[in-house]
Design a protein around this motif. Structure first.
Motif, mmCIF file in Angstrom:
data_model
loop_
_atom_site.group_PDB
_atom_site.id
_atom_site.type_symbol
_atom_site.label_atom_id
_atom_site.label_comp_id
_atom_site.label_asym_id
_atom_site.label_seq_id
_atom_site.Cartn_x
_atom_site.Cartn_y
_atom_site.Cartn_z
ATOM 1 N N SER A 117 1.089 -3.334 35.672
ATOM 2 C CA SER A 117 1.075 -4.405 34.182
ATOM 3 C C SER A 117 0.395 -5.186 34.120
ATOM 4 O O SER A 117 -0.519 -6.028 33.657
ATOM 5 C CB SER A 117 2.225 -3.943 33.462
ATOM 6 O OG SER A 117 2.376 -4.599 32.496
ATOM 7 N N ALA A 118 1.048 -5.720 35.449
ATOM 8 C CA ALA A 118 -0.206 -7.811 35.118
ATOM 9 C C ALA A 118 -0.939 -7.836 35.327
ATOM 10 O O ALA A 118 -1.698 -8.468 33.887
ATOM 11 C CB ALA A 118 0.749 -8.815 36.005
ATOM 12 N N ARG A 119 -2.120 -7.088 36.365
ATOM 13 C CA ARG A 119 -3.130 -6.701 35.632
ATOM 14 C C ARG A 119 -3.629 -5.980 36.004
ATOM 15 O O ARG A 119 -5.278 -5.933 35.518
ATOM 16 C CB ARG A 119 -3.413 -6.979 37.929
ATOM 17 C CG ARG A 119 -2.942 -7.821 38.641
ATOM 18 C CD ARG A 119 -3.077 -9.247 37.902
ATOM 19 N NE ARG A 119 -4.560 -9.467 37.972
ATOM 20 C CZ ARG A 119 -5.371 -9.388 39.603
ATOM 21 N NH1 ARG A 119 -4.939 -10.456 40.228
ATOM 22 N NH2 ARG A 119 -6.708 -9.935 39.134
ATOM 23 N N THR A 150 7.989 -15.946 37.688
ATOM 24 C CA THR A 150 9.273 -15.203 38.183
ATOM 25 C C THR A 150 9.278 -13.554 37.979
ATOM 26 O O THR A 150 9.709 -13.320 36.644
ATOM 27 C CB THR A 150 10.436 -16.595 36.733
ATOM 28 O OG1 THR A 150 10.295 -17.499 37.461
ATOM 29 C CG2 THR A 150 11.730 -15.914 37.185
ATOM 30 N N LEU A 151 10.213 -13.473 38.437
ATOM 31 C CA LEU A 151 10.822 -12.056 38.447
ATOM 32 C C LEU A 151 12.725 -12.070 38.086
ATOM 33 O O LEU A 151 13.492 -12.504 38.798
ATOM 34 C CB LEU A 151 10.872 -10.963 39.573
ATOM 35 C CG LEU A 151 11.123 -9.460 39.879
ATOM 36 C CD1 LEU A 151 11.139 -9.324 38.405
ATOM 37 C CD2 LEU A 151 11.098 -9.273 41.169
ATOM 38 N N GLY A 152 12.414 -11.203 36.858
ATOM 39 C CA GLY A 152 14.056 -11.374 36.694
ATOM 40 C C GLY A 152 14.987 -9.795 36.561
ATOM 41 O O GLY A 152 14.587 -8.854 36.164
ATOM 42 N N ALA A 206 12.298 -15.636 32.155
ATOM 43 C CA ALA A 206 11.533 -13.866 33.598
ATOM 44 C C ALA A 206 10.387 -13.943 32.586
ATOM 45 O O ALA A 206 10.019 -13.365 31.718
ATOM 46 C CB ALA A 206 12.638 -12.333 33.971
ATOM 47 N N ASP A 207 9.064 -13.711 33.377
ATOM 48 C CA ASP A 207 7.876 -13.359 33.421
ATOM 49 C C ASP A 207 7.406 -11.697 33.764
ATOM 50 O O ASP A 207 7.340 -11.333 33.337
ATOM 51 C CB ASP A 207 6.946 -14.258 34.498
ATOM 52 C CG ASP A 207 6.758 -15.795 34.615
ATOM 53 O OD1 ASP A 207 6.325 -16.580 33.586
ATOM 54 O OD2 ASP A 207 7.334 -16.517 35.018
ATOM 55 N N PRO A 233 6.459 -14.013 25.177
ATOM 56 C CA PRO A 233 5.357 -12.898 24.442
ATOM 57 C C PRO A 233 4.187 -12.697 25.994
ATOM 58 O O PRO A 233 3.535 -11.555 25.711
ATOM 59 C CB PRO A 233 5.067 -14.082 23.839
ATOM 60 C CG PRO A 233 5.879 -14.630 22.984
ATOM 61 C CD PRO A 233 6.586 -14.930 24.466
ATOM 62 N N SER A 234 4.196 -13.505 27.116
ATOM 63 C CA SER A 234 3.450 -12.999 27.769
ATOM 64 C C SER A 234 4.608 -11.985 29.275
ATOM 65 O O SER A 234 3.656 -11.588 30.301
ATOM 66 C CB SER A 234 3.168 -14.404 28.387
ATOM 67 O OG SER A 234 4.369 -15.594 28.949
ATOM 68 N N ALA A 235 5.714 -11.593 28.958
ATOM 69 C CA ALA A 235 6.631 -11.059 29.595
ATOM 70 C C ALA A 235 6.140 -9.524 30.234
ATOM 71 O O ALA A 235 5.615 -8.850 29.371
ATOM 72 C CB ALA A 235 7.616 -11.461 29.526
#
Length: 323
Positions: A117-119, A150-152, A206-207, A233-235
């Motif tokens: 998801s991130a990449r 940050t991981l939640g 959290a990111d 919005p960036s999470a």
């Protein structure tokens, strides 16, 4: 003395099925096809033990079938929200599960989805396969950093803690978590993890948010439109827990409107059916419930079921009894 009769609802790893055949008068699902409620009722009436999986529904009307012979449901999986536990308890039906052996494989899938998801991994794969990639460009498919983010974690059991270790020690991620009571100090010290006082607090900082709570009525649509609106919005949202923890329609709207940046899902409401809205979105990565899907893990899960059945038929204490 005749062997106990055992019914297995889906195909299992071959080595475990071989042991079942040696130990019991077993009926296997050789075609590995999904079974109906009527077939489950018949199994409960004709077998001493029935071994369902997380994709098999055993509500009260199935469990309460007349002339029941079955005395134990040896569940192949940790989660058991597909079984009406209250009905099982009322009927004196023992239920067991398979905890402890799928921790790392499921945590690995959670990290896989986070990275995808991130990449924008799934999106990039589709682009290349469609022969639409025009070559490297400095601004093409820019994505989100993982290292140092940050991981939640919502829920902080074995799988969440394993994911936290991979994220913190492997990627230098900052760890925050929510559970009703604080985790053991040795765990939080190792991870430099901070407990949030509420889910709402966690969502705002959290990111990446990863779900590790059980399914069922208590957590149904825990992540809804209001909760999604609290996220950055960036999470990104990651779900390897249970599909009904997330309101699918609300998540689709949040992704479509770029209210959050992305999501990675391994579980779904009403699976194997997947909400059509997810299929048209580029900012969601979708896997077919692969959390525990390694040969080693699925074999270990089967061995857990065997241990529970052996204990039950010997009149001993079950190692993994739910009710």
């Amino acid at each position: 003395m005749s062997k106990p009769k055992v019914f297995v609802t889906r195909k299992w790893p071959a080595s475990v099925e071989a042991k079942l055949k040696a130990l019991y008068d077993v009926t296997l699902n050789e075609d590995d096809r999904p079974l109906s409620a009527d077939e489950f009722k018949s199994a409960l009436q004709n077998y001493d033990a029935v071994c369902p999986t997380v994709c098999d529904s055993f509500p009260a009307d199935v469990i309460n079938v007349d002339n029941k012979r079955c005395k134990i449901l040896g569940n192949f999986g940790v989660g058991y929200n597909h079984i009406d536990i209250n009905a099982a308890k009322a009927q004196g039906l023992v239920v067991s599960n398979t905890p402890g052996v799928l921790t790392h494989s499921t945590a690995d899938i959670a990290m896989t989805l986070l990275l995808m998801s991130a990449r924008r991994g799934a999106e990039g794969d589709r682009l290349v396969r469609a022969k639409q990639w025009q070559g490297w460009c400095p601004t093409h498919m820019l994505s989100s950093d993982v290292t140092g983010a940050t991981l939640g974690l919502i829920g902080f059991g074995r799988i969440a803690q394993a994911m936290a270790r991979k994220a913190h020690h492997g990627f230098g991620m900052k760890i925050v978590y929510f559970k009703p009571s604080p985790a053991d100090e040795y765990v939080t010290d190792d991870l430099n993890a901070t407990r949030c006082e509420s889910i709402e607090e966690l969502l705002q900082i959290a990111d990446y948010v990863s779900l590790h709570c059980p399914g069922g009525e208590a957590t149904r649509h825990l992540i809804n439109a209001d909760m999604l609106n609290l996220m950055k919005p960036s999470a990104h949202l990651i779900n390897t827990a249970r599909g009904d923890v997330v309101d699918s329609a609300a998540l689709i709207e949040a992704l479509k409107n770029k209210r959050i940046a992305g999501a990675g899902l391994d579980v779904y409401e009403g699976e194997p059916n997947v909400h059509e809205g997810f299929l048209t979105l580029d900012n969601v990565s979708l896997l077919p419930h692969l959390g525990s899907a390694t040969l080693g893990t699925r074999t270990a899960m089967g061995e857990k079921v065997l241990a529970n059945l052996a204990a039950f038929f010997a009149g001993d204490h079950l190692p993994d009894r739910v009710v």
